[in-house]
Design a protein around this motif. Structure first.
Motif, PDB file in Angstrom:
ATOM      1  N   PHE A 188       0.822  -1.202   0.000  1.00 19.69           N
ATOM      2  CA  PHE A 188       0.000   0.000   0.000  1.00 19.69           C
ATOM      3  C   PHE A 188       0.860   1.258   0.000  1.00 19.69           C
ATOM      4  N   TRP A 189       1.830   1.360   0.914  1.00 17.70           N
ATOM      5  CA  TRP A 189       2.628   2.587   0.941  1.00 17.70           C
ATOM      6  C   TRP A 189       3.709   2.610  -0.129  1.00 17.70           C
ATOM      7  N   ASP A 190       4.110   1.452  -0.636  1.00 14.89           N
ATOM      8  CA  ASP A 190       5.072   1.422  -1.743  1.00 14.89           C
ATOM      9  C   ASP A 190       4.429   1.832  -3.067  1.00 14.89           C
ATOM     10  N   ARG A 191       3.125   1.610  -3.187  1.00 14.79           N
ATOM     11  CA  ARG A 191       2.404   1.886  -4.428  1.00 14.79           C
ATOM     12  C   ARG A 191       2.258   3.381  -4.703  1.00 14.79           C
ATOM     13  N   ASN A 192       2.218   4.187  -3.655  1.00 19.09           N
ATOM     14  CA  ASN A 192       1.975   5.618  -3.844  1.00 19.09           C
ATOM     15  C   ASN A 192       2.713   6.397  -2.761  1.00 19.09           C
ATOM     16  N   GLN A 193       3.607   7.290  -3.170  1.00 16.96           N
ATOM     17  CA  GLN A 193       4.404   8.075  -2.228  1.00 16.96           C
ATOM     18  C   GLN A 193       3.534   8.905  -1.282  1.00 16.96           C
ATOM     19  N   ALA A 194       2.327   9.254  -1.701  1.00 20.31           N
ATOM     20  CA  ALA A 194       1.432  10.050  -0.861  1.00 20.31           C
ATOM     21  C   ALA A 194       1.020   9.291   0.396  1.00 20.31           C
ATOM     22  N   TYR A 195       1.182   7.959   0.386  1.00 19.96           N
ATOM     23  CA  TYR A 195       0.751   7.148   1.524  1.00 19.96           C
ATOM     24  C   TYR A 195       1.894   6.773   2.464  1.00 19.96           C
ATOM     25  N   LEU A 196       3.068   7.345   2.267  1.00 19.13           N
ATOM     26  CA  LEU A 196       4.211   6.997   3.119  1.00 19.13           C
ATOM     27  C   LEU A 196       3.971   7.347   4.586  1.00 19.13           C
TER      28      LEU A 196
END
Length: 103
Positions: free
Chosen positions: A15-23
Motif C-alpha cells: 500500500f505505501w510502496d504503491r503511492n508516495q502520498a501514503y508513506l
C-alpha cells in the motif's frame, strides 16, 4: 499466552510502496502490526477491550483506525486459531467506497 499471526505484512507494505502520498501510514501501520502480533484475542470482546477504537463487524471482521483516523485497516480474524487476515488498507475516503463486510 498465545499471540496472533498476521497475514500478511506484504499487504501493508504494498500500500505505501504503491503511492508516495501514503508513506505517512508506514509507521502507524507498523505499530498496529507489532501490537497485533503481541495480542492474544480469543474473542471480539477481548479485541475491543484491548483496542477500544476498533469497530467490530459481523463474522470475525474488524476495522482499525490508524494514523489519527486518516487510514483504515479491515481484517478478518479467526479467533480460535489466532490468525488476523488483512483484507484492506486505505484512506478513510477509500474505505467509504468498499463494503468492509465482504472485501
Amino acid at each position: 499466552m498465545l499471540s496472533m499471526r498476521v497475514i500478511a505484512l506484504s499487504t501493508l507494505k504494498a500500500f505505501w510502496d504503491r503511492n508516495q502520498a501514503y508513506l505517512d501510514v508506514k509507521e502507524p501501520a507498523l505499530a498496529w502490526y507489532r501490537h497485533t502480533l503481541k495480542a492474544d484475542w480469543s474473542s471480539p470482546a477481548e479485541l475491543k477491550h484491548d483496542i477500544r477504537t476498533a469497530s467490530i463487524l459481523q463474522d470475525g471482521r474488524a476495522v482499525f483506525n490508524i494514523a489519527g483516523n486518516k487510514y483504515r485497516i479491515v481484517v478478518w480474524i479467526n479467533y480460535a486459531y489466532r490468525v488476523v487476515y488483512i483484507r484492506f488498507i486505505g484512506t478513510h475516503a477509500q474505505y467509504d467506497r468498499i463494503d468492509a463486510q465482504t472485501i
